[in-house]
Design an enzyme around this catalytic site. Structure first.
Site, PDB file in Angstrom:
ATOM      1  N   ASP A   7       0.858  -1.188   0.000  1.00 32.63           N
ATOM      2  CA  ASP A   7       0.000   0.000   0.000  1.00 32.63           C
ATOM      3  C   ASP A   7       0.891   1.234   0.000  1.00 32.63           C
ATOM      4  OD1 ASP A   7      -2.431   1.308  -0.163  1.00 32.63           O
ATOM      5  OD2 ASP A   7      -2.741   1.374   1.992  1.00 32.63           O
ATOM      6  N   GLY A   8       0.353   2.297  -0.555  1.00 36.23           N
ATOM      7  CA  GLY A   8       1.036   3.582  -0.561  1.00 36.23           C
ATOM      8  C   GLY A   8       0.076   4.662  -0.128  1.00 36.23           C
ATOM      9  N   GLU A  45       2.410   3.814  -4.163  1.00 34.72           N
ATOM     10  CA  GLU A  45       1.814   2.508  -4.485  1.00 34.72           C
ATOM     11  C   GLU A  45       2.791   1.684  -5.320  1.00 34.72           C
ATOM     12  OE1 GLU A  45      -0.935   1.210  -3.371  1.00 34.72           O
ATOM     13  OE2 GLU A  45      -2.334   2.831  -2.923  1.00 34.72           O
ATOM     14  N   ASP A  68      -4.157  -2.575  -3.624  1.00 35.39           N
ATOM     15  CA  ASP A  68      -5.435  -1.896  -3.834  1.00 35.39           C
ATOM     16  C   ASP A  68      -5.310  -0.795  -4.894  1.00 35.39           C
ATOM     17  OD1 ASP A  68      -4.109   0.164  -2.508  1.00 35.39           O
ATOM     18  OD2 ASP A  68      -5.414   0.136  -0.757  1.00 35.39           O
ATOM     19  N   HIS A 118      -9.193  -0.356   2.279  1.00 33.23           N
ATOM     20  CA  HIS A 118      -9.980   0.079   3.441  1.00 33.23           C
ATOM     21  C   HIS A 118     -11.272  -0.723   3.562  1.00 33.23           C
ATOM     22  CE1 HIS A 118      -7.106   3.317   3.542  1.00 33.23           C
ATOM     23  NE2 HIS A 118      -7.403   3.587   2.293  1.00 33.23           N
ATOM     24  N   ASP A 128      -1.477  -0.248   5.036  1.00 34.43           N
ATOM     25  CA  ASP A 128      -1.931   1.136   5.107  1.00 34.43           C
ATOM     26  C   ASP A 128      -1.397   1.812   6.363  1.00 34.43           C
ATOM     27  OD1 ASP A 128      -3.737   3.395   4.229  1.00 34.43           O
ATOM     28  OD2 ASP A 128      -4.634   2.949   6.177  1.00 34.43           O
TER      29      ASP A 128
END
Length: 152
Positions: A7-8, A45, A68, A118, A128
């Site tokens: 995740d970024g 990301e 994501d 999320h 995250d």
């Protein structure tokens, strides 16, 4: 089989940001993260994916990357990246990171899986947390390529 979760994030786009990565293979588990003083969400990301792949020691591994980021996954799976390469990345952002991805991706057999962000996915949620925390550190790294391009 190696699983990489990524995740970024960035606070502002551009703004301070970070990435988070989980590598898992059998009993092995490792978390990685890093933060930058001025960057974008898409850069973080993509950098998360690259960092995860670069952390793999042995070549020719079967790797599943969970992300994501539609930007990252669609760019690769829908073959947009190949078109960008053919056109010399004309008008496209993040050339430096895409070239870095291309170099490391040749070392492994990679499959991508999109996960809804999320949405309670445990590893995505953990990544995250890592990414956001990395972007809030005091001594953030300088994303020199991004800052140089942004200053043009």
């Amino acid at each position: 089989m190696i699983e990489i979760y990524t995740d970024g994030s960035s606070s502002g786009n551009p703004g301070p940001g970070g990435y988070g990565v989980i590598l898992r293979s059998g009993q092995h588990y490792k978390e990685l993260s890093g933060g930058f003083r001025k960057t974008t969400n898409n850069r973080m990301e993509l950098l998360a994916v690259i960092t995860g792949l670069e952390a793999i020691k042995a070549p020719n591994q079967q790797v599943t990357i969970y992300s994501d980021s539609k930007y990252v996954i669609d760019s690769i799976e829908k073959r947009w990246l190949q078109g960008w390469v053919a056109k010399g990345f004309a008008g496209k952002k993040n050339k430096d990171l895409w070239l870095r991805y291309l170099a490391i991706s040749k070392m492994h057999q990679i499959k991508f899986v999109w996960v809804r962000g999320h949405n309670g996915h445990p590893e995505n949620e953990r990544c995250d947390v890592l990414a956001v925390a990395a972007g809030k550190q005091k001594d953030l790294l300088i994303d020199s390529v991004f800052e140089a391009e942004a200053g043009k």
